[in-house]
Design a protein around this motif. Structure first.
Motif, PDB file in Angstrom:
ATOM      1  N   ASP A 116       0.834  -1.193   0.000  1.00  0.00           N
ATOM      2  CA  ASP A 116       0.000   0.000   0.000  1.00  0.00           C
ATOM      3  C   ASP A 116       0.875   1.252   0.000  1.00  0.00           C
ATOM      4  N   VAL A 122      -0.150   1.581  -5.348  1.00  0.00           N
ATOM      5  CA  VAL A 122       0.652   0.539  -4.705  1.00  0.00           C
ATOM      6  C   VAL A 122       2.076   0.590  -5.249  1.00  0.00           C
ATOM      7  N   GLY A 163      -0.903  -4.220   0.021  1.00  0.00           N
ATOM      8  CA  GLY A 163      -1.770  -3.735  -1.047  1.00  0.00           C
ATOM      9  C   GLY A 163      -2.959  -4.642  -1.288  1.00  0.00           C
TER      10      GLY A 163
END
Length: 229
Positions: A116, A122, A163
Motif C-alpha cells: 500500500d 501501490v 496492497g
C-alpha cells in the motif's frame, strides 16, 4: 560473514544479525516510533552476540520503496553507524526481500508483491525464481491498483503485501485467477534483507556510507486541495 540489517519501511521495525548464516532478529509494530526502537534493538542484538559494530563486515538496510519517513530513518541510521565504524552498506529493495521470504521453500514459481502506497496506489513488482536466486520480471514501480503489474511468464504465482488488503477489490479484478494464493499480511523483514545482503555483498554491491540513498519511487507524498476533489 557478519551482517547487521534493519528495515523501517513500514509500520514494522525489524533488526537482524546474520553470523555466518545463523540469524537472530527482533521485530516490533512501531507505528510512528521507529526512531525510538531502532538503535536500542541494534544494541540489544549486538550485546547478545558479544559484538561491537567494528567487528561486522557490513550493514544492510531495506532501501525502499515504503514510508518516506521510515526510509529516511533507516538511511540516516545506516549512514551514521557505517561511517563511525568504517563499514560498507548493502541496500536491499524491500519488495525483493518480501518476495524472497514468500518464495522460500515453497512450490510457487514467482510472486507479485504489492505494498500500500496510499493515495490509491501501490508499490509493486513481480519476481520469479531463478538459478541464482530471484529475477525481477517487472521492476519495482508505482501503480494504480487497476494497472498493477502482471506476471510475464507462465507458472504458479502468489500475491503478497499490504496492497492486497488495502485494495482487495481492484486487485482481485486485475489478477483474476492469475494468483494461486494471497498473503496480504507479509511485510519486509530484516532477516530476509540480511539473507539477500550476504549474496549482494559477495557480488560487490555494497556502497560507502555517504552513497546510501532511499528508493522512494514516488516524488510526492500529499495531494493538493484541487487533486483531492
Amino acid at each position: 560473514m557478519k551482517i547487521l540489517a534493519f528495515d523501517t519501511s513500514t509500520e514494522w521495525c525489524s533488526v537482524a544479525l546474520d553470523l555466518d548464516g545463523t540469524l537472530s532478529s527482533r521485530a516490533v509494530l512501531a507505528g510512528q516510533r521507529h526512531s525510538e526502537w531502532l538503535l536500542p534493538m541494534v544494541q540489544e542484538l549486538l550485546a547478545e552476540a558479544g559484538l561491537v559494530l567494528t567487528q561486522l563486515d557490513a550493514l544492510a538496510i531495506g532501501q525502499g520503496p515504503g514510508s518516506f519517513t521510515g526510509l529516511r530513518i533507516a538511511c540516516g541510521a545506516a549512514q551514521g553507524l557505517a561511517f563511525g565504524a568504517n563499514l560498507p552498506v548493502v541496500p536491499v529493495i524491500t519488495l525483493e526481500a518480501m518476495a524472497a521470504q514468500a518464495l522460500a521453500d515453497s512450490e510457487f514459481d514467482g510472486a507479485v508483491v504489492c505494498v500500500d502506497a496510499r493515495m490509491n496506489e501501490v508499490y509493486a513488482a513481480v519476481y520469479a525464481k531463478a538459478p541464482a536466486g530471484l529475477a525481477a520480471q517487472v521492476a519495482p514501480g508505482l501503480f494504480a491498483p487497476s494497472a498493477a503489474p502482471l506476471p510475464v511468464a507462465a507458472g504458479r504465482y502468489l500475491g503478497c503485501g499490504s496492497g492486497f488488503a488495502a485494495y482487495a477489490e481492484p486487485l482481485a479484478t486485475r489478477y483474476g485467477d492469475r494468483l494461486a494464493e494471497l498473503r496480504p499480511e507479509r511485510y519486509p523483514h530484516a532477516e530476509w534483507i540480511a539473507r539477500l545482503a550476504a549474496d549482494k555483498w559477495r557480488a560487490g554491491q555494497a556502497v560507502v556510507a555517504e552513497a546510501v540513498e532511499p528508493l522512494y519511487i514516488r516524488d510526492k507524498v500529499a495531494l493538493k486541495t484541487c487533486e483531492r476533489a
